[in-house]
Design a protein around this motif. Sequence first.
Motif, mmCIF file in Angstrom:
data_model
loop_
_atom_site.group_PDB
_atom_site.id
_atom_site.type_symbol
_atom_site.label_atom_id
_atom_site.label_comp_id
_atom_site.label_asym_id
_atom_site.label_seq_id
_atom_site.Cartn_x
_atom_site.Cartn_y
_atom_site.Cartn_z
ATOM 1 N N GLY A 98 0.774 -0.833 -0.052
ATOM 2 C CA GLY A 98 0.554 0.476 -0.100
ATOM 3 C C GLY A 98 1.203 1.563 0.279
ATOM 4 O O GLY A 98 1.796 1.060 -1.035
ATOM 5 N N ALA A 99 -0.114 2.336 0.396
ATOM 6 C CA ALA A 99 1.321 3.537 0.572
ATOM 7 C C ALA A 99 2.382 3.485 0.839
ATOM 8 O O ALA A 99 3.337 4.531 0.651
ATOM 9 N N ALA A 100 2.894 2.328 2.155
ATOM 10 C CA ALA A 100 3.951 1.917 2.762
ATOM 11 C C ALA A 100 5.116 1.728 1.822
ATOM 12 O O ALA A 100 6.139 1.237 1.686
ATOM 13 N N GLY A 101 4.702 1.406 0.427
ATOM 14 C CA GLY A 101 4.879 0.402 -0.698
ATOM 15 C C GLY A 101 6.521 1.148 -0.976
ATOM 16 O O GLY A 101 7.081 0.748 -0.665
ATOM 17 N N PRO A 102 6.649 2.774 -1.144
ATOM 18 C CA PRO A 102 7.643 2.811 -1.389
ATOM 19 C C PRO A 102 9.080 2.714 -0.644
ATOM 20 O O PRO A 102 9.845 2.838 -0.834
ATOM 21 N N LEU A 103 8.316 3.300 0.642
ATOM 22 C CA LEU A 103 9.303 3.083 2.162
ATOM 23 C C LEU A 103 10.178 2.287 1.853
ATOM 24 O O LEU A 103 11.421 1.692 2.334
ATOM 25 N N ILE A 104 9.282 1.198 2.260
ATOM 26 C CA ILE A 104 9.765 -0.688 2.029
ATOM 27 C C ILE A 104 11.120 -0.946 0.863
ATOM 28 O O ILE A 104 11.429 -1.594 1.020
#
Length: 944
Positions: free
Chosen positions: A473-479
């Motif tokens: 989800g929205a955390a994908g780019p951070l991960i």
Amino acid sequence: MKSSSLLSAHLLRTSALGVSLAVAAAAVPAFAQDAAPQDQATADDSGDAPIIVTAQGRAQLLSDVPVAISAVSAETLQNSGANDIRQLNQVAPSLLVSSTGSEANGSARIRGIGTVGDNPGLESSVPVFIDGVYRSRSGIGLNELGEIDRVEVQRGPQGTLGGRNSSAGLISIYSKKPSFTFGANGEVTYGNHDYWRLGGSVTGPISDTLAARIDGVWVKRDGFYNDVNNNTQINNRDRYFLRGQLLFEPTDALSLRLIADYTNRDERCCAAIYVDNSVNPYIGNLNNPSPTGAATATTNNITRVLIDLGQPAAALTPGYNRDIYVTPGRSYAGKTKDYGFSGQIDYDFGGATLTSITAYREYRSGQAGDLDYGAVDILYRADDKDAYRQFHTFTQELRLQGEAFDGKLDWLVGGYYADERLTVTDNLRFGDDYGRFANCRIVTGSPLAFAYSPGSQSCIAPALRPTVSGAFGAAGPLILGALDRLDTLGDLGSTLDRYHQRDRNWALFTHNIFHITDTLDLTLGLRYTKDKKKFDATFGNDNTVCTLNQAALEPLLANPALTATVAGILGLSCQGNSTAELDGVSINDKRSEDKFTGTAILSWKPTDDLMTYASYSRGYKAGGFNLDRSALKPPVILGANPSSSFAAVGGAQALVGNLQFDPELVTSYEIGAKYATGPFSAGLTLFRTDFKNFQLNTFNGSTYIVQTVNGCSADLGGGDRDQSKFTSGGVPLPGAPANTNIGAAATGACAADDVTWGVRSQGFELEAALTPARSFRMTAGLTYARTKYNKNLVGNSSGTPLDQALRKLPGDNMSNAPELVATGSIAWTPDIGSSGLTGLVYVDGRMTSDYNTGSDLFPQKEQDGYAIFNARLGVRGPDEKWGIELWAQNIFNKQYAQVAFNSPFQEGATTADFADPQYPGGRQIFSMFLAEPRTYGVTLRGKF
């Protein structure tokens, strides 16, 4: 695996030493002569001299000493080929000496009890003394020893007399003294693996009151492991030893003995091989790997990743093949220097005798290493110059001994002081392949396995990167960004960690023998010990990947849907607290403790040939500091306010208490009998020993855990084995988490009032020696020691839960503690006609039942029982002026593991937490340090 009883029965049936074992015995030697000449009795008709030992601070007949002790003579040591304390295993059944990751880290165990692991912050449960001088850790006894007079192995806690306290026993080595009669001897040995050993000594008078002695040994040998990648050999020998002595005896009342020695070693040590799928089925089927690398019932994602990154499949299924695959350019180089001097003064005042032993020693051992033990570059120590341990130790002992009340009291009082300065440095670094390896581990051990591409950035197929990012989800780019940074984590880690510890301890003691009647003695001993330690450490680290990922991902830890993935990335980014956050950080701490220990022994001699005794003793081993930064905190902290940084929990100094561990306390009871007459001697000892705060050092694949182990008198209902609540018959229960280790340490606590012993060793020792003729001698021994953990275990004495890496301990036998050990030897030196020549036929053997070699007792670390035999055949000239001997050690080339361990960082679950291979999510693989293979050769001897 065979049961202990079936194995022992088989060994007794098949052993060539069965006859001597039937007589039941421990390796009891011939001469042991450190006492003054007036203390020596004449030999009996069999040719055996009475055995003199100094276990109670006095020269006494072995048969009159009411303690459990084995004494090994110079002749037995020579025949068995013993050059260091490891070979004592063959002749002392209650003793087990092994070495693992470094020759500096040998571990000695008595009755199954010893200090486990390589952490120098833990003192030895079985310390080594050489000529009355304490050696800071028992591994120092793995050096060459030169010409030895005898070795005494005392069993049970030693908490009364001089020297350092010990909780399980001690090993006392006595070198040969200078002689006032000129003599010289030398030997040349050549064996397989291109083994050379040259040794010799010269002794004689300088004047009527001054004598001297010089001993020297030089050893060189190829290694037992073949490094295929670097075309070299590991576990080689390249060392020398020198010792000089002066003995000054100006009067009958005064004796002064000065000793100086120096040891140098420049060797490559210590290699290990993988435990293959014949022992560890969870390593997977390497002939049918999963196309995606994902873990299945027959595959292991971690082994697939290793193979895809360059690990030869042959390295993962080695059997006992000693071919190893060290990362090109990595090294096992190690250098050791050990030297010092001591002075012993003995003065007879007439009514009392004073003994003073003063010593100063320095010891430094550096060791580089390819610590993943394979071709994939995961973890290494860069240089033996920056990864070393160094001891500076000063000791002083004083004893005053005499008699009172017309000989009814034999009294002894004394004091002991030691000042030990320990420095440990480390430069543990991630290898060049670590970042890619860590990412591939995350991908293959999780639902992301569909995207596995070992040659691609972050181990993710480029076309599937958007899919992987979208899965979070929205955390994908951070991960995904954190995974990309993790991919760059190569050749980073500790630049230099430095630990200092100063330990000053002193003791006052008294040991008194009351002769109540001519046949009944009461021995009472008491000791007070004060121990103070100061500790400080400074860390250097260049792993900025850890700190960048912490800053990016810490806010995501509070999201339950992301916790496992985020914790895995952070844990693998910061394993072992390898983080630039610690760069330049210093911490310090101190601790102080004092203890009373002592002994009470009642002994009775109903006849001159038989002595019986019963004893009670209290022992103690000091607490200290875990000298490993990974013990400060886990790489990831989960909870109501999760954070993975040191700053968020108060900094490293606020956590320094996590490095402390408590003193080990011991209570022991023994009943024994010794019989000696003419050519036959025998002894029987029954013992029970309980340990509180047992100090255990465990490597869980990622961090070193120093845990004090205690028991709980209340039933914990399986709370100390938390993993069991997630399975039934090995099958996961509905709703079991993917990695059952998460959050499992919340139960298993015990009320402080219910805390009791954590480890108990009990059993019996049977020993005998038979010398029916001057030229023939048999010894044999049998030890049954059931050394087990309490059924309900907790951590410290406050009753805190046991670390879950140790969840298999409750109720089981300790590691490296076989229940049954039998030893035996035969020595025959017949005359060859009337030429003055004599022959030599010597055989010894040690038979051991099954045991587990790992301190966490995982079943993949089990070792089946085995038997080891040595032999020596020779011819000697008149008066043994010359001799030639053919010898072999481990004749039948028995292959076995000294210690098996979790392969560092090679566990294939999603998170960095350790998971048992028998439970969901666990794909840990294991490595092992092998014992030495068969060696053989020829020795030429001469003396003047």
